[in-house]
Design a protein around this motif. Structure first.
Motif, PDB file in Angstrom:
ATOM      1  N   ALA A   1      -0.574  12.162  -8.183  1.00 30.40           N
ATOM      2  CA  ALA A   1      -0.523  11.463  -6.893  1.00 30.40           C
ATOM      3  C   ALA A   1      -1.914  11.344  -6.285  1.00 30.40           C
ATOM      4  CB  ALA A   1       0.416  12.207  -5.942  1.00 30.40           C
ATOM      5  N   GLN A   2      -2.714  12.394  -6.396  1.00 31.97           N
ATOM      6  CA  GLN A   2      -4.077  12.325  -5.871  1.00 31.97           C
ATOM      7  C   GLN A   2      -4.919  11.312  -6.637  1.00 31.97           C
ATOM      8  OE1 GLN A   2      -5.276  16.415  -6.212  1.00 31.97           O
ATOM      9  NE2 GLN A   2      -4.285  17.030  -4.285  1.00 31.97           N
ATOM     10  N   ALA A   3      -4.754  11.289  -7.977  1.00 35.25           N
ATOM     11  CA  ALA A   3      -5.506  10.308  -8.779  1.00 35.25           C
ATOM     12  C   ALA A   3      -5.067   8.892  -8.461  1.00 35.25           C
ATOM     13  CB  ALA A   3      -5.319  10.608 -10.264  1.00 35.25           C
ATOM     14  N   PHE A   4      -3.753   8.704  -8.240  1.00 36.92           N
ATOM     15  CA  PHE A   4      -3.252   7.370  -7.899  1.00 36.92           C
ATOM     16  C   PHE A   4      -3.792   6.924  -6.542  1.00 36.92           C
ATOM     17  CE2 PHE A   4      -0.131   4.570  -5.902  1.00 36.92           C
ATOM     18  CZ  PHE A   4       0.029   3.605  -6.887  1.00 36.92           C
ATOM     19  N   ALA A   5      -3.827   7.854  -5.566  1.00 37.09           N
ATOM     20  CA  ALA A   5      -4.356   7.503  -4.247  1.00 37.09           C
ATOM     21  C   ALA A   5      -5.832   7.123  -4.340  1.00 37.09           C
ATOM     22  CB  ALA A   5      -4.158   8.670  -3.283  1.00 37.09           C
ATOM     23  N   ALA A   6      -6.593   7.899  -5.129  1.00 37.51           N
ATOM     24  CA  ALA A   6      -8.011   7.575  -5.287  1.00 37.51           C
ATOM     25  C   ALA A   6      -8.195   6.223  -5.970  1.00 37.51           C
ATOM     26  CB  ALA A   6      -8.705   8.680  -6.082  1.00 37.51           C
ATOM     27  N   MET A   7      -7.370   5.942  -6.996  1.00 37.58           N
ATOM     28  CA  MET A   7      -7.460   4.650  -7.675  1.00 37.58           C
ATOM     29  C   MET A   7      -7.109   3.514  -6.726  1.00 37.58           C
ATOM     30  SD  MET A   7      -5.132   3.264 -10.834  1.00 37.58           S
ATOM     31  CE  MET A   7      -3.738   3.165  -9.702  1.00 37.58           C
ATOM     32  N   ARG A   8      -6.051   3.713  -5.891  1.00 32.77           N
ATOM     33  CA  ARG A   8      -5.660   2.671  -4.938  1.00 32.77           C
ATOM     34  C   ARG A   8      -6.799   2.373  -3.950  1.00 32.77           C
ATOM     35  NH1 ARG A   8      -1.997   5.242  -2.277  1.00 32.77           N
ATOM     36  NH2 ARG A   8      -3.318   5.584  -0.475  1.00 32.77           N
TER      37      ARG A   8
ATOM     38  N   VAL B   1      -8.676  -1.223  -3.550  1.00 30.41           N
ATOM     39  CA  VAL B   1      -8.713  -1.899  -2.250  1.00 30.41           C
ATOM     40  C   VAL B   1     -10.150  -2.148  -1.821  1.00 30.41           C
ATOM     41  CG1 VAL B   1      -8.175  -1.620   0.197  1.00 30.41           C
ATOM     42  CG2 VAL B   1      -6.466  -1.030  -1.518  1.00 30.41           C
ATOM     43  N   ARG B   2     -10.994  -1.153  -2.045  1.00 31.86           N
ATOM     44  CA  ARG B   2     -12.408  -1.312  -1.695  1.00 31.86           C
ATOM     45  C   ARG B   2     -13.051  -2.410  -2.539  1.00 31.86           C
ATOM     46  NH1 ARG B   2     -13.181   3.946  -1.459  1.00 31.86           N
ATOM     47  NH2 ARG B   2     -14.004   4.045  -3.564  1.00 31.86           N
ATOM     48  N   TYR B   3     -12.678  -2.453  -3.806  1.00 24.47           N
ATOM     49  CA  TYR B   3     -13.233  -3.484  -4.685  1.00 24.47           C
ATOM     50  C   TYR B   3     -12.790  -4.873  -4.240  1.00 24.47           C
ATOM     51  CZ  TYR B   3     -13.271  -6.592  -8.714  1.00 24.47           C
ATOM     52  OH  TYR B   3     -13.433  -7.681  -9.540  1.00 24.47           O
ATOM     53  N   LEU B   4     -11.506  -5.026  -3.862  1.00 18.28           N
ATOM     54  CA  LEU B   4     -11.028  -6.328  -3.415  1.00 18.28           C
ATOM     55  C   LEU B   4     -11.711  -6.753  -2.118  1.00 18.28           C
ATOM     56  CD1 LEU B   4      -7.196  -5.980  -4.160  1.00 18.28           C
ATOM     57  CD2 LEU B   4      -8.905  -7.226  -5.483  1.00 18.28           C
TER      58      LEU B   4
ATOM     59  N   SER C   1       0.848  -1.198   0.000  1.00 19.92           N
ATOM     60  CA  SER C   1       0.000   0.000   0.000  1.00 19.92           C
ATOM     61  C   SER C   1       0.877   1.239   0.000  1.00 19.92           C
ATOM     62  CB  SER C   1      -0.936   0.003   1.208  1.00 19.92           C
ATOM     63  OG  SER C   1      -1.817  -1.103   1.157  1.00 19.92           O
ATOM     64  N   PRO C   2       1.556   1.530  -1.104  1.00 18.74           N
ATOM     65  CA  PRO C   2       2.445   2.698  -1.150  1.00 18.74           C
ATOM     66  C   PRO C   2       1.649   3.996  -1.164  1.00 18.74           C
ATOM     67  CG  PRO C   2       2.237   1.760  -3.324  1.00 18.74           C
ATOM     68  CD  PRO C   2       1.466   0.848  -2.391  1.00 18.74           C
ATOM     69  N   ILE C   3       2.275   5.050  -0.657  1.00 19.33           N
ATOM     70  CA  ILE C   3       1.654   6.375  -0.640  1.00 19.33           C
ATOM     71  C   ILE C   3       2.579   7.335  -1.367  1.00 19.33           C
ATOM     72  CG2 ILE C   3       0.855   8.285   0.799  1.00 19.33           C
ATOM     73  CD1 ILE C   3       0.189   6.288   2.965  1.00 19.33           C
TER      74      ILE C   3
END
Length: 493
Positions: A273-280, A284-287, A258-260
């Protein structure tokens, strides 16, 4: 313009051009900047050299014409004098401090040590000789040349200019502190009489302009290139640094971490970075939702399947009861297989350094205790990953080799930046056209169904998913000596 750029962007670079380019974006950026600066400097230097050459030739041509006019006047004047008076006039001129020319008379031509030929000196000589020959056609002979002061002879007896009194030449020739080339004109005005004229060009150091690109200019160009490359390197690091951080974060996230990304730097990178955090967070929510969904399916489907099995026992028709049992068993197998696939892929553990000798050695010992024949040689290599997940993936491949090939060989090699694990069985192998379908869910070949009737056809797919999650690759192929081999390629520790 935009359409042209779009068409160019859509074209694929030739393979040979791609091979010539360095791999990293930083190196490519520096290469382009270096070639661009060198090309601009080369073009600029060529233009500058051409301009200086034309300017120097024009100035030297004008100066040569001026010197030739003065020399023609002096020669004409001495031609009008009786031979006995020429020495007297020359002595008077020397006592007065000299004139534009240092003048002497000789009974023959004096051999001079000429300077090394250069384009500008040759231009002066040719133009003065041409102009004097045109203005003084009565001359019997004419010699024009350049010589350095320390080698300049002024009389038939070998007298050098450095041996003359200073007041004879100090206003005419330049000897100290920096000698300048001396222009010498020798004109045969009559038989046995040569008039010797020595002078400097209006610009005594005009030969310095023969080289429009001196060493100092090349040093300046080199310093400019280094400065541009240094600034380009700084800018490229600003650009590629966030890209490398994004690439590392995406790779780590693909391996289950879970990199930030720090939201610092340029506006574009902060947005990325904000888009990557939202995608992550969405992934995670989907999994998590998927895991909950399959847990609910496991709970909700097992109960009606069990009820249906009980009800089929109440059927009087044996054939119908057998068909119901077969369908329910198949449905139960599919539910268990799907749940197993999710469970085996979603192993929540931290990455750590793994000794392949220790992990594979335990698996080999367990297989031998179960009565299987497994060959393995220790390698001393390590990988970085999730121990349980890798053990499950390699265990699935080893189980397949033992089920379908009865014996297995495990080999580990060190590649360039990777570890290669090869698991080979001694079974019948797999048809080449069926190799690509082995990773599909519930796909089992005829030989596999006879050798292992309890499998679901999900082991290979689970193994490949785990290995890909570690940044590796799983490839299946037939060994040339028989049997199937699974090649696992994992990044080095």
């Amino acid at each position: 313009m935009h359409s042209f750029l779009g068409r160019w962007a859509g074209r694929r670079a030739p393979n040979w051009f791609e091979r010539l380019l360095p791999a990293s974006l930083l190196a490519r950026f520096l290469l382009v900047m270096t070639l661009g600066v060198l090309a601009s400097q080369l073009i600029g230097n060529l233009i500058w050299a051409s301009y200086l050459k034309g300017k120097s030739e024009q100035e030297v041509s004008q100066a040569s014409s001026h010197v030739a006019s003065g020399a023609a006047s002096a020669i004409q004047y001495f031609q009008t004098l009786p031979p006995n008076f020429r020495h007297l006039v020359i002595e008077q001129m020397r006592e007065m401090g000299g004139t534009r020319f240092f003048i002497s008379t000789n009974d023959s031509e004096i051999h001079l040590h000429s300077i090394a030929p250069k384009p500008l000196s040759n231009l002066v000589i040719e133009q003065i000789r041409h102009q004097l020959s045109a203005q003084l056609p009565q001359l019997l002979d004419l010699k024009v040349d350049f010589s350095w002061p320390e080698e300049l002879t002024v009389a038939n007896d070998g007298t050098r200019i450095a041996e003359l009194p200073d007041h004879w030449i100090k206003d005419t020739l330049l000897i100290q502190p920096r000698p300048a080339p001396v222009l010498v004109i020798q004109a045969q005005i009559e038989q046995g009489q040569w008039l010797y004229l020595a002078t400097l060009m209006p610009d005594p150091f005009f030969l310095d302009n023969s080289n429009p690109l001196p060493l100092e200019r090349w040093v300046l160009q080199f310093a400019t290139l280094l400065t541009v490359l240094l600034l380009s390197w700084v800018v490229a690091r600003w650009i590629t640094g966030p890209l490398a951080a994004l690439s590392n974060a995406a790779e780590a996230f693909g391996k289950g971490e879970s990199p930030i990304l720090p939201e610092t730097g340029s506006v574009e990178f902060v947005r990325t970075a904000q888009a990557f955090a939202a995608m992550r967070e969405r992934i995670v929510r989907y999994l998590e939702d998927r895991e909950k969904l399959f847990t609910a399916i496991s709970h909700d489907l097992r109960t009606p399947i069990t009820r249906l099995k009980l009800r089929t026992e109440m059927l009087d028709d044996d054939a119908a009861r057998a068909e119901f049992h077969e369908d329910l068993d198949e449905l139960d197998m599919m539910v268990k297989g799907a749940l197993q696939s999710v469970k085996d892929s979603d192993i929540h553990e931290n990455h750590t350094s793994i000794s392949l000798d220790a992990m594979l050695g335990r698996m080999v010992r367990d297989a031998r205790l179960a009565g299987h024949e497994v060959a393995f040689t220790r390698c001393g290599l390590r990988v970085h990953g999730k121990p349980l997940a890798l053990k499950r993936a390699i265990g699935n491949l080893l189980d397949n080799a033992l089920y379908y090939g009865h014996s297995a060989e495990i080999s580990v090699f060190e590649g360039v930046g990777k570890r290669v694990i090869v698991i080979r069985d001694h079974g019948p192998g797999v048809p080449d056209d069926a190799l690509e379908t082995l990773f599909d869910p519930y796909v089992r070949l005829e030989h596999g169904r006879h050798s292992n009737s309890h499998g679901h056809g999900l082991g290979l797919g689970i193994a490949r998913n785990i290995i890909q999650a570690h940044g590796g690759e799983l490839v299946l192929n037939n060994h040339h000596e028989g049997g199937l081999q699974a090649v696992i390629m994992l990044p080095a520790d």
